[in-house]
Design an enzyme around this catalytic site. Structure first.
Site, mmCIF file in Angstrom:
data_model
loop_
_atom_site.group_PDB
_atom_site.id
_atom_site.type_symbol
_atom_site.label_atom_id
_atom_site.label_comp_id
_atom_site.label_asym_id
_atom_site.label_seq_id
_atom_site.Cartn_x
_atom_site.Cartn_y
_atom_site.Cartn_z
ATOM 1 N N GLU A 1 -4.012 5.502 1.312
ATOM 2 C CA GLU A 1 -3.971 4.089 1.661
ATOM 3 C C GLU A 1 -5.314 3.694 2.265
ATOM 4 O OE1 GLU A 1 -0.571 2.545 3.738
ATOM 5 O OE2 GLU A 1 0.698 4.164 2.994
ATOM 6 N N LYS B 1 0.819 -1.220 0.000
ATOM 7 C CA LYS B 1 0.000 0.000 0.000
ATOM 8 C C LYS B 1 0.854 1.272 0.000
ATOM 9 C CE LYS B 1 -2.428 -1.234 3.663
ATOM 10 N NZ LYS B 1 -2.101 -2.661 3.796
ATOM 11 N N THR B 2 1.811 1.329 0.906
ATOM 12 C CA THR B 2 2.609 2.553 1.031
ATOM 13 C C THR B 2 3.440 2.797 -0.220
ATOM 14 O OG1 THR B 2 2.695 2.414 3.443
ATOM 15 C CG2 THR B 2 4.408 3.705 2.369
#
Length: 462
Positions: free
Chosen positions: A171, A127-128
């Site tokens: 996110e 995600k990051t």
């Protein structure tokens, strides 16, 4: 009570944040400060993050039992971090004074609702990094996006960027089903695996949660999904009423990669779409998993109106985020790298990427994160370190949990050692530092790895 909307409060009114110093909460506070709202808040300790918020105009109090009474009384809404329990003194005070109290996810969803292009980046892993790639692509395209990242990104000077356009990227975490409170027009799903098993009962419940997240886009947008992931396939099975775009390494997906070449560990490849070459891209982050993250980014960007060549140019400027394959320095001539990987799949991907760099020995210092994750993924953890030459395990970082009386990193080290991996259990960080200083040699690679405080070992060895 109906879902909270920003229209429920007047422009310029006050918002109070309980746990304002957290990476996500601070980002939300920055967004509403830039939008002209007043912000008050509380946290346990002062930090560079809270100092930055104070410089922006936030009024913050500190202490475990601190109650910002005036801030709560003046607030139109009180937002709390997921870590805040019902008995938190500020929660008690807010409810006693009939204040509307909502969690971080609901407030983020309300902010998200106001954007034409709202991207929610979900998945067990990636995600990051993928959100950061999107930040580089959209900023590079001069679209002035608002970005909320669960890590520090040099491009935006932290974890948040407040733009003035219709583009918003955040996110979207599945833990406690928080992403189901969002309003994405594009829902990106990078992968689905067992995780957060202190909340979910198992993979079936996790998969169902992601399916519900995908359906938030029904009639208003798209799902971008990693096509080869079996659990993603299950989540989207028979979802014919959704607009789904797939990506992967095979040409059966809408977006895929061809002619992959590694240059000193960094991949370059052609980005293909339905049989046509869109562009060539050379990444400045390592690993096959980042090829997938880049393909996902290109797919999202095209849906948002950004040409693939333009997006690729932005992605090529991405060199990683804080605690993701982050080079920290040198020890005895060996390069030291810190990485946030704490799930077996993440560990495997990171160490597989490291294998492609020239080196002698590959060292890994790993700190397991939470007893529940270590216990339920025990077998997967024992198999995650096969690419290491020397593995050091240290104590489990408990985070939100209490010791279960059974699960220990020392036992895990014994099981990994039985696989033939040269494994050491060392509890104390200073002893780990001493062991590394005595044994690491020039040409080696040393990883400190995990989501806890294992990163502090770097201060002892560099």
């Amino acid at each position: 009570m109906s879902r909270f909307m920003m229209s429920d409060i007047e422009e310029g009114s006050s918002v109070h944040f309980i746990g304002i110093g957290g990476i996500s909460m601070s980002g939300l506070a920055q967004i509403v400060l830039k939008q002209g709202y007043k912000v008050t808040g509380s946290d346990w300790n002062e930090s560079p993050i809270t100092k930055k918020l104070e410089d922006m105009g936030a009024d913050i109090v500190y202490g475990h039992d601190a109650v910002h009474e005036q801030g709560i009384l003046n607030a139109s809404v009180v937002v709390h971090t997921a870590a805040a329990k019902p008995e938190n003194p500020e929660m008690v005070f807010a409810k006693a004074n009939d204040k509307r109290v909502i969690d971080r996810a609901e407030f983020l969803g309300a902010i998200m609702k106001g954007y034409k292009h709202a991207v929610g980046v979900s998945g067990t892993h990636g995600k990051t990094t993928t959100t950061s790639m999107l930040a580089h692509a959209l900023v590079g395209a001069e679209l002035d996006p608002t970005i909320s990242i669960g890590g520090e990104l040099e491009l935006i000077g932290g974890n948040i960027r407040t733009g003035s356009s219709d583009y918003f990227v955040t996110e979207a975490c599945e833990y406690t089903n928080s992403f189901l409170k969002f309003y994405p027009t594009i829902a990106l799903i990078t992968n689905i695996e067992e995780d957060h098993l202190d909340f979910f009962s198992g993979i079936d419940e996790i998969t169902d949660s992601f399916r519900r997240f995908a359906y938030l886009t029904k009639d208003i947008g798209y799902v971008v999904a990693m096509g080869a992931d079996k659990n993603v396939q299950t989540a989207l099975k028979n979802a014919d009423d959704l607009k789904i775009i797939t990506y992967g390494l095979e040409n059966k997906f809408n977006y895929y990669a061809e002619n992959i070449i590694y240059h000193a560990g960094f991949p370059s490849f052609d980005v293909m779409k339905n049989g046509n070459k869109l562009c060539h891209i050379k990444l400045n982050v390592p690993g096959e998993h980042n090829i997938l993250n880049a393909l996902a980014t290109i797919a999202v960007c095209e849906l948002a109106g950004v040409m693939a060549k333009v997006a690729a140019k932005g992605i090529e400027g991405f060199k990683g985020t804080h605690r993701r394959f982050e080079k920290k320095g040198f020890l005895n001539g060996a390069v030291v790298i810190d990485d946030y990987a704490h799930h077996p799949t993440e560990i495997k991907a990171t160490l597989e990427a490291a294998k492609k760099f020239p080196h002698n020995k590959l060292w890994c210092v790993f700190q397991p994160h939470t007893y529940s994750r270590t216990r339920t993924l025990w077998t997967e953890f024992t198999e995650a370190f096969d690419n290491t030459d020397e593995l050091i395990l240290t104590h489990i970082y408990a985070a939100r949990e209490q010791y279960d009386g059974e699960t220990s990193a020392e036992k895990l080290a014994e099981d990994i050692k039985r696989r033939g991996i040269n494994t050491h259990y060392i509890d104390d960080f200073s002893n780990i530092a001493g062991f590394l200083k005595e044994n690491v040699a020039e040409g080696d690679i040393v990883f400190t790895m995990g989501a806890g405080d294992v990163v502090n070992i770097n201060d002892l060895i560099l």
